[in-house]
Design an enzyme around this catalytic site. Structure first.
Site, PDB file in Angstrom:
ATOM      1  N   ASP A  61       0.827  -1.209   0.000  1.00  0.00           N
ATOM      2  CA  ASP A  61       0.000   0.000   0.000  1.00  0.00           C
ATOM      3  C   ASP A  61       0.867   1.267   0.000  1.00  0.00           C
ATOM      4  OD1 ASP A  61      -2.752   1.071   0.424  1.00  0.00           O
ATOM      5  OD2 ASP A  61      -1.895   1.812   2.287  1.00  0.00           O
ATOM      6  N   GLU A 111       1.922  -0.417  -5.009  1.00  0.00           N
ATOM      7  CA  GLU A 111       0.893   0.559  -5.387  1.00  0.00           C
ATOM      8  C   GLU A 111       1.570   1.914  -5.451  1.00  0.00           C
ATOM      9  OE1 GLU A 111      -3.191   2.722  -4.009  1.00  0.00           O
ATOM     10  OE2 GLU A 111      -1.503   2.494  -2.684  1.00  0.00           O
TER      11      GLU A 111
HETATM   12  C1  NOJ Z   1      -4.495   3.028  -0.851  1.00  0.00           C
HETATM   13  C2  NOJ Z   1      -5.628   2.087  -0.576  1.00  0.00           C
HETATM   14  O1  NOJ Z   1      -5.942   1.388  -1.744  1.00  0.00           O
HETATM   15  C3  NOJ Z   1      -6.756   2.949  -0.068  1.00  0.00           C
HETATM   16  O2  NOJ Z   1      -7.961   2.224   0.011  1.00  0.00           O
HETATM   17  C4  NOJ Z   1      -6.360   3.497   1.267  1.00  0.00           C
HETATM   18  O3  NOJ Z   1      -7.351   4.399   1.730  1.00  0.00           O
HETATM   19  C5  NOJ Z   1      -5.038   4.258   1.180  1.00  0.00           C
HETATM   20  N1  NOJ Z   1      -4.058   3.553   0.411  1.00  0.00           N
HETATM   21  C6  NOJ Z   1      -4.463   4.483   2.574  1.00  0.00           C
HETATM   22  O4  NOJ Z   1      -3.983   3.287   3.125  1.00  0.00           O
END
Ligand code: NOJ
Length: 567
Positions: A206, A258
């Site tokens: 993440d 990500e």
């Molecule tokens: C990206 C995640 O996909 C999202 O759902 C989340 O709110 C943020 N990162 C913070 O962790």
């Protein structure tokens, strides 16, 4: 090493919305495990499970209070073990969400940091700073949170006096860790080991590119944070360390990052001693524009090829308005989520029939391109975004933090419809689903689509089966056959695999086009008089489909056997 992740089809389960096993209205691990046969039938290679770890659920699990336990909302550690074992029995790999940028404010480390006070080693695990102004009552800088509002929150010191501020890129309940502190690196390497020991095949990381902030915390004109990601940023050392952990395990474990960074920055994170693949959000932003799609494909492939990494293809996830809705809007970009600049859900008039037709066509491009592909649960059913949820149902922290100006991401998180029965089979009981499911989704349910050859589900199933049987689809060498100047109306490329070529055509215009010689493998709309209709895509085997068809029947039998054995 199989390097399975290079061309895998990875299905994202959003656990609270996939399937409810215990009948409380909230999806869970037991429910997900019970649907493994469906996933095997669909033909996916791996799962990505959005976070189901212990969490106060302020950001639906992206605020973790114990990284080594499952939240009771979703089940137990034993349920997770069972899910992993069952998936493996079906030949499906399991990747877990790994959330290193921030913990929950309920995490024992953060609680200890607040209690320990200024200058303590406990505070050094997070980003605490004194405030500005005479009494330190102004935030340390002007950076803004991705969820709206300031990205600093003030704590009381142990003696009750107003104290330091801590930094949070997202909600105040998600304090950012200090990744310059070796103790933090060691702890998270250990968390990786914990799940690798339990059989996880990999991780989705993440906000992976944001771990290191400019620790001089300069004000910026826009209020955007300064997050160094270039070659000299220490963030790359963190990923080198994680890579060593992954490589120390057998079985080809992987990580996908990500990131919303530019292609050339993303490639830095994919060097051979860092991570394996990265989410590629270019398709989310290209919408249904031929030139943008071609540009997205070319630039993603080129940037990753430079470091020997495959790319990934994504149109939907739990942060982005669903593509059926986006593609049915005039402005296909409306509401797209770009990590780091999160915006509201879709808006504007939507033509869902047009969106569905475009989504069908785009699916055949997505599933053909060389690299790994992500499918977000419900994408294979063609679910639209739900943009008319009642205000009282909204749960995304964006709704509160934006002062009720941005509705947030709940619209793409509405639970899956499985049957035409009570709660459309999501809960198997009368308990209210955590978000209301539109009644008209009965006709989009798995049960309803299963019986229809022209359904979105049928298209995905056929496409995945063909892809599995093919040496070209998902893995061949891409060669454009359409000229750059026709890209607005037509995208055409060949995928060349060992002794097999598949031509992919995406007709973006309203008018039918002639099909090339060869055997038709699949089209998103029925072919009429040898022509592909407008707004449609096709896969054509060149010169003929015999090789693929032969492999397909053997493979089809194999999959049927595995699924039968488990029934
Ligand atoms: C990206 C995640 O996909 C999202 O759902 C989340 O709110 C943020 N990162 C913070 O962790």
């Amino acid at each position: 090493m199989t390097q399975w992740w290079r061309d895998a089809v990875i299905y994202q389960i959003y656990p609270r919305s996939f399937a409810d096993g215990d009948g409380d209205g909230m999806g869970d691990l037991v429910g997900s495990t019970a649907r493994m046969g469906y996933l095997a039938d669909l033909g996916v290679d791996a799962l990505w499970l959005s976070p189901c770890f212990a969490s106060p659920q302020v950001d639906h699990g992206y605020d973790i209070s114990d990284y080594r336990d499952v939240d009771p909302l979703f089940g137990s550690l034993a349920d997770m073990d069972d899910l992993i074992t069952t998936a493996h029995d079906y030949g499906i790999r399991v990747t877990l969400d790994f959330v290193p940028n921030h913990t929950s404010d309920q995490h024992p480390w953060f609680q200890a940091a607040v209690a320990a006070g200024r200058g303590s080693p406990e505070r050094d695990r997070y980003l605490f700073r004194d405030g500005r102004g005479v009494d330190g009552d102004e935030p340390p800088n002007n950076w803004l949170s991705v969820f709206g509002g300031p990205s600093w929150t003030r704590v009381d010191e142990p003696d009750g006096s107003p104290g330091q501020w801590y930094y949070h890129l997202f909600a105040a309940q998600q304090p950012d860790l200090n990744w310059r502190n070796p103790e933090v690196v060691a702890e998270f390497a250990d968390i990786l080991r914990f799940w690798l020991d339990r059989g996880a095949d990999g991780f989705r990381i993440d906000v992976s590119d944001a771990l290191i902030k400019d620790d001089t915390f300069p004000d910026t004109d826009s209020g955007d944070p300064v997050i160094p990601k270039d070659e000299s940023s220490p963030v790359h050392d963190i990923y080198r360390e994680f890579r060593q952990v992954l490589d120390s395990y057998e079985g080809d474990r992987m990580a996908v990052i990500e990131t919303g960074a530019e292609d050339d920055i993303v490639a830095l994170f994919l060097r051979p001693d860092e991570m394996h693949i990265a989410f590629n959000f270019r398709f989310v932003h290209a919408g249904f524009d031929g030139s943008d799609l071609r540009e997205a494909i070319d630039s993603s492939l080129a940037a990753n090829a430079a470091v020997g990494a495959p790319t990934t293809w994504v149109t939907d996830n739990h942060d982005t308005p669903r593509s059926v809705t986006r593609l049915g809007q005039d402005s296909v970009l409306a509401g797209a989520y770009i990590p780091g600049t999160m915006t509201a859900s879709g808006n504007g008039a939507t033509d869902e029939d047009l969106g569905t037709r475009r989504a069908r066509a785009l699916a055949l491009v997505l599933l053909a391109l060389p690299g790994a592909t992500y499918i977000y649960n419900g994408q294979e059913l063609g679910l639209p975004n739900v943009d008319d949820l009642p205000d009282s149902a909204l749960q995304d922290p964006i709704w509160e933090r934006s002062g009720h100006t941005l509705r947030g991401r709940d619209g793409c998180r509405v639970p899956m419809p499985w049957t035409r029965g009570i709660n459309l089979g999501f809960t198997g009981s009368r308990a209210e689903p955590w978000l209301p499911i539109p009644g008209e989704w009965a006709e989009l349910s798995v049960a309803a689509q299963q019986g229809r050859d022209d359904s979105m589900l049928a298209l995905y199933r056929e496409a995945l089966a063909l892809r599995k049987a093919s040496a070209a689809l998902g893995r061949g060498e891409l060669r454009w056959v359409s000229a750059q100047d026709v890209a607005d109306d037509l995208l055409a490329f060949d995928l060349e695999g060992a002794d097999e070529t598949v031509r992919v055509l995406l007709n973006l215009s309203e008018d039918p086009i002639d099909l090339p010689d060869g055997g038709m493998l699949l089209s998103s709309e029925p072919v009429i008089d040898g022509q592909l209709p407008g707004i449609a895509a096709a896969w054509v085997a060149r010169p003929g489909p015999e090789g693929i068809q032969a492999r397909l029947s053997t493979l089809g039998q194999l999959i049927a056997d595995i699924v039968d054995r488990r029934r």
